[in-house]
Design an enzyme around this catalytic site. Sequence first.
Site, mmCIF file in Angstrom:
data_model
loop_
_atom_site.group_PDB
_atom_site.id
_atom_site.type_symbol
_atom_site.label_atom_id
_atom_site.label_comp_id
_atom_site.label_asym_id
_atom_site.label_seq_id
_atom_site.Cartn_x
_atom_site.Cartn_y
_atom_site.Cartn_z
ATOM 1 N N GLY A 213 47.421 61.958 45.472
ATOM 2 C CA GLY A 213 48.615 63.036 45.341
ATOM 3 C C GLY A 213 49.295 62.350 47.357
ATOM 4 N N ASP A 214 49.884 63.833 46.987
ATOM 5 C CA ASP A 214 51.185 64.717 48.104
ATOM 6 C C ASP A 214 51.199 65.243 48.836
ATOM 7 O OD1 ASP A 214 53.650 63.266 49.865
ATOM 8 O OD2 ASP A 214 54.799 63.469 48.297
ATOM 9 N N PHE A 215 50.605 65.462 49.879
ATOM 10 C CA PHE A 215 50.246 66.673 50.855
ATOM 11 C C PHE A 215 52.302 67.080 51.295
ATOM 12 C CE2 PHE A 215 49.012 63.599 54.647
ATOM 13 C CZ PHE A 215 50.093 63.546 54.993
ATOM 14 N N HIS A 233 49.950 64.459 63.795
ATOM 15 C CA HIS A 233 50.613 63.951 65.085
ATOM 16 C C HIS A 233 51.641 62.742 64.185
ATOM 17 C CE1 HIS A 233 47.584 60.511 65.990
ATOM 18 N NE2 HIS A 233 47.359 60.319 64.163
HETATM 19 C C1 LIG Z 1 46.078 58.838 60.819
HETATM 20 S S1 LIG Z 1 45.554 58.554 59.365
HETATM 21 C C2 LIG Z 1 43.854 59.375 59.630
HETATM 22 C C3 LIG Z 1 43.236 59.293 58.618
HETATM 23 C C4 LIG Z 1 41.680 60.568 58.797
HETATM 24 N N1 LIG Z 1 41.790 62.359 58.794
HETATM 25 C C5 LIG Z 1 41.306 60.364 59.819
HETATM 26 O O1 LIG Z 1 41.896 60.553 60.933
HETATM 27 O O2 LIG Z 1 40.543 58.881 60.245
HETATM 28 C C6 LIG Z 1 46.766 59.629 58.533
HETATM 29 C C7 LIG Z 1 46.106 59.524 56.593
HETATM 30 O O3 LIG Z 1 47.501 60.115 56.732
HETATM 31 C C8 LIG Z 1 47.897 59.885 55.115
HETATM 32 N N2 LIG Z 1 48.930 59.862 54.127
HETATM 33 C C9 LIG Z 1 49.929 59.772 54.467
HETATM 34 N N3 LIG Z 1 51.164 60.689 53.959
HETATM 35 C C10 LIG Z 1 50.266 61.057 53.084
HETATM 36 C C11 LIG Z 1 50.651 61.838 51.884
HETATM 37 N N4 LIG Z 1 52.199 62.447 51.581
HETATM 38 N N5 LIG Z 1 49.654 62.121 51.131
HETATM 39 C C12 LIG Z 1 48.369 62.172 51.551
HETATM 40 N N6 LIG Z 1 48.124 61.707 52.470
HETATM 41 C C13 LIG Z 1 49.308 60.867 53.365
HETATM 42 C C14 LIG Z 1 47.646 58.268 54.959
HETATM 43 O O4 LIG Z 1 47.404 57.337 53.860
HETATM 44 C C15 LIG Z 1 46.407 58.465 56.254
HETATM 45 O O5 LIG Z 1 45.000 57.956 55.625
#
Ligand SMILES: C[S@@+](CC[C@H](N)C(=O)[O-])C[C@H]1O[C@@H](n2cnc3c(N)ncnc32)[C@H](O)[C@@H]1O
Length: 327
Positions: A213-215, A233
């Site tokens: 999904g999309d947060f 961040h």
């Molecule tokens: C910097 S990574 C952090 C991953 C994990 N929480 C960690 O710390 O190892 C950010 C994550 O947010 C996810 N993400 C980005 N946009 C998103 C969205 N619209 N909906 C859900 N997840 C999303 C990315 O796929 C990515 O895996």
Amino acid sequence: MAQGYQLSRALYVAAELGVADALAAGPLDAGALADAVGARPDELARVVRALIASGVFTEATDGRFALNDAGTCLRRDAPGDTRAIVLNFGEEMYRAFGELLHTVRTGQPGFDAVYGQPVFDYYTTHPEAEASGSARMRARSLLVARDLATAELFADASTVVDVGGGVGTVVAAVLRAHPRLSGVLYERRSVARLAAAYLAEQGVGDRCRIVEGDFFASVPDGGDVYLLKSVLHDWDDDRCRTILTRCRDAMGPRARLAIVEIVLPDHATEDPALVPGALLDLIMLAYVGGRERTWSEFTALLDAAGLAPHDASALPSGPHLIEARVA
Ligand SMILES: C[S@@+](CC[C@H](N)C(=O)[O-])C[C@H]1O[C@@H](n2cnc3c(N)ncnc32)[C@H](O)[C@@H]1O
């Protein structure tokens, strides 16, 4: 400082070629090493010698190169997967940082300037880049995951929802430490696919549901603890307020939100301990257009989303765990 990128490139070349793996069976001279990794002996030897001078690999008096502890970290199967970090920092990240001056002049992330689109859009259509970015993130999250696995936070929880949880590094460590806990990993489709394999490998696949999904649109409900690690961040304040509001919408009155991020000081001072956070802030600037934040910036975001900070502490591995509740 001016020469920092030269050593970084040498490290990247050694990691990409697989020099450490080639040396795993024992020392090799330049010719044999070059044959093993598909490179030229003289050129490769000069790169390896620059690394040796800086503590990675060794050279015996007979001229054969060998692994030391730092070199061993670059092996494909090394615990902690440092190679994944070196590779990803040397690929898109390096090119994005090449445009830092452009970013500072225009506000456009270097990544977008080089690749013509934001990083997560690019990842969606470039599976190899997504896999590399996810591997780097997993490697960099392992220590924090270990800290969180023993955090009080989960002691009386039944379900943890890891929002933007990557391949599941943190949720897997937490589930392994708490056998009665269930997990939900919420991610973009292209990462969710990678997560299924990782969670199974960690032996928690049967206790963790993967939800695509999309947060920015919604976050799964039903969690006692919602995790947002290294997610805020990546985004500007407006987008963070949306993510936090979606979390708040999903949270019941007793649910807790656990944000894990670096907390920047209000003012910069010369201090080696502050360098990792300051550089992470630059990564966010060049790569995704996000930012690291101070404590007052976090509390303002929480407040705008109807959440209130309840507790905050620095984890042994460096970042802060900020616990928030519905205000
Ligand atoms: C910097 S990574 C952090 C991953 C994990 N929480 C960690 O710390 O190892 C950010 C994550 O947010 C996810 N993400 C980005 N946009 C998103 C969205 N619209 N909906 C859900 N997840 C999303 C990315 O796929 C990515 O895996």
